[in-house]
Scaffold this motif. Structure first.
Motif, short mmCIF file in Angstrom:
data_model
loop_
_atom_site.label_atom_id
_atom_site.label_comp_id
_atom_site.label_asym_id
_atom_site.label_seq_id
_atom_site.Cartn_x
_atom_site.Cartn_y
_atom_site.Cartn_z
N ALA A 59 0.82 -1.22 0.00
CA ALA A 59 0.00 0.00 0.00
C ALA A 59 0.85 1.26 0.00
O ALA A 59 0.38 2.33 -0.41
CB ALA A 59 -0.93 0.00 1.21
N SER A 60 2.10 1.16 0.46
CA SER A 60 2.97 2.34 0.55
C SER A 60 3.85 2.44 -0.69
O SER A 60 4.29 1.43 -1.24
CB SER A 60 3.85 2.25 1.81
OG SER A 60 3.05 2.12 2.96
N ASP A 61 4.12 3.67 -1.09
CA ASP A 61 4.97 3.92 -2.24
C ASP A 61 6.41 3.51 -1.92
O ASP A 61 6.95 3.89 -0.88
CB ASP A 61 4.90 5.40 -2.61
CG ASP A 61 5.80 5.73 -3.79
OD1 ASP A 61 5.67 5.07 -4.83
OD2 ASP A 61 6.63 6.65 -3.65
N PRO A 62 7.06 2.74 -2.79
CA PRO A 62 8.44 2.30 -2.51
C PRO A 62 9.41 3.46 -2.28
O PRO A 62 10.31 3.36 -1.43
CB PRO A 62 8.82 1.48 -3.76
CG PRO A 62 7.50 1.01 -4.31
CD PRO A 62 6.53 2.11 -4.01
N LYS A 63 9.27 4.54 -3.03
CA LYS A 63 10.17 5.69 -2.84
C LYS A 63 10.00 6.29 -1.45
O LYS A 63 10.98 6.69 -0.82
CB LYS A 63 9.90 6.74 -3.91
CG LYS A 63 10.28 6.31 -5.33
CD LYS A 63 10.03 7.43 -6.32
CE LYS A 63 10.44 7.01 -7.73
NZ LYS A 63 10.19 8.10 -8.71
N ARG A 64 8.77 6.33 -0.98
CA ARG A 64 8.55 6.88 0.36
C ARG A 64 9.14 5.96 1.42
O ARG A 64 9.70 6.41 2.43
CB ARG A 64 7.06 7.09 0.59
CG ARG A 64 6.74 7.93 1.82
CD ARG A 64 5.24 8.15 1.94
NE ARG A 64 4.71 8.75 0.73
CZ ARG A 64 4.78 10.06 0.45
NH1 ARG A 64 5.36 10.88 1.31
NH2 ARG A 64 4.26 10.53 -0.67
N LEU A 65 9.00 4.67 1.22
CA LEU A 65 9.58 3.72 2.16
C LEU A 65 11.10 3.87 2.24
O LEU A 65 11.68 3.83 3.33
CB LEU A 65 9.22 2.29 1.76
CG LEU A 65 7.77 1.85 1.97
CD1 LEU A 65 7.58 0.42 1.47
CD2 LEU A 65 7.37 1.96 3.44
#
Length: 312
Positions: A59-65
């Protein structure tokens, strides 16, 4: 013979008619009566907006992670992929409750992140809808965080205006402090002969030689060097503009032999789904304190992205 046959048949017909009347409630009309007639049937509340939940680990954007969980330089590409893939929580009903966790450790710090989704369902929609039930669950979590329910602010009749006595953004001047560019002379002080009053120094202040401009003398400075400002603690509070309702719970562990850990937990509700984002930062060495503003900002940005993900 015929008369005797009629006499024998008539009693049977009468008995059969009586039995049929008894089966139809005694009215003889064939209409079943309802002993509870007159009671209104309650109208069931509408089902919730969400019937399923997203995959928590995706559910979370990989770049944000990657921004929230920097990986150590020593990790291989396979280890990095495993780190950002996350570990799903055990769930016995993926349409009701799911979650995912991540952990990133570097020589400088350790960061933990978890995201959880809960779809609330009312089992008695005659008394409360799914949204009503979710609102009750959220309010209990707000109370568990020891935060008050949000109340309207502002002056009555003038929404948006500050409440009486509330600060309007600027700090109030200290009583007796100067509001101009120069310092205020002490009562009864006499300027030194030939001294020129200047900004930031009181006329006649010690250390100013006669005839020299204030603030340019070779004497000792009048003020001590300013200390490095401490980053502000934003603290726990109710948030606005995030889902239907939201709050942040900001906690800093006690100082001791180990480094202090800051844990920011954001809980928000959108329709009948409640989302929890928990983000922890712990420096490797004692003495370092993770920034409240930065930790909250990163967690808040992720929460906003999850709201958009649910609305897709």
């Amino acid at each position: 013979m015929q008369r005797n046959a009629v006499r024998q048949v008539l009693p049977g017909i009468v008995m059969l008619t009586a039995l049929m009347a008894g089966c139809t409630g005694g009215t003889g009309t064939g209409v079943t009566t309802d002993s509870k007639a007159g009671g209104a049937t309650p109208i069931a509340g509408p089902p919730g907006k969400y019937r399923s939940l997203p995959s928590p680990c995706r559910a979370s954007d990989p770049k944000r992670l990657k921004a929230m969980l920097p990986a150590a330089d020593t990790l291989t590409s396979v280890q990095r992929d495993q780190l950002y893939a996350g570990t799903a929580d055990t769930s016995y009903d993926a349409d009701r409750r799911v979650g995912c966790r991540w952990k990133a450790q570097t020589p400088d710090e350790t960061r933990l992140l978890s995201v959880g989704f809960e779809r609330v369902v009312s089992y008695d929609r005659a008394t409360s809808s799914d949204d009503d039930k979710a609102r009750q669950v959220y309010e209990r979590r707000l109370a568990d965080a020891h935060l008050p329910a949000p109340t309207p602010t502002g002056n009555p009749g003038n929404p948006g205006s500050p409440a009486p006595g509330a600060s309007t953004g600027g700090a109030s001047p200290t009583p007796g402090a100067s509001t101009g560019g120069g310092a205020t002379p002490a009562p009864g002080a006499t300027p030194a002969p030939g001294a020129t009053p200047g900004a930031g120094a009181a006329p006649g202040a010690p250390g100013n030689a006669p005839g020299a401009a204030a603030g340019t003398g070779s004497g000792a400075p009048n003020t001590a060097p300013s200390a490095t400002p401490t980053p502000p603690e934003l603290g726990s509070r109710v948030l606005e503009g995030l889902g239907n309702a939201a709050f942040v719970d900001d906690r800093l562990s006690a100082a001791g032999s180990t480094a202090q850990t800051r844990t920011v937990r954001i809980v928000f509700r959108t329709a009948n789904v409640i989302v929890t984002v928990e983000y922890s930062v712990q420096p490797a060495l004692p003495g370092g304190v993770p920034s409240s503003a930065q930790t909250q900002e990163e967690a808040h940005q992720l929460a906003e992205a999850l709201v958009e993900r649910l609305n897709d």
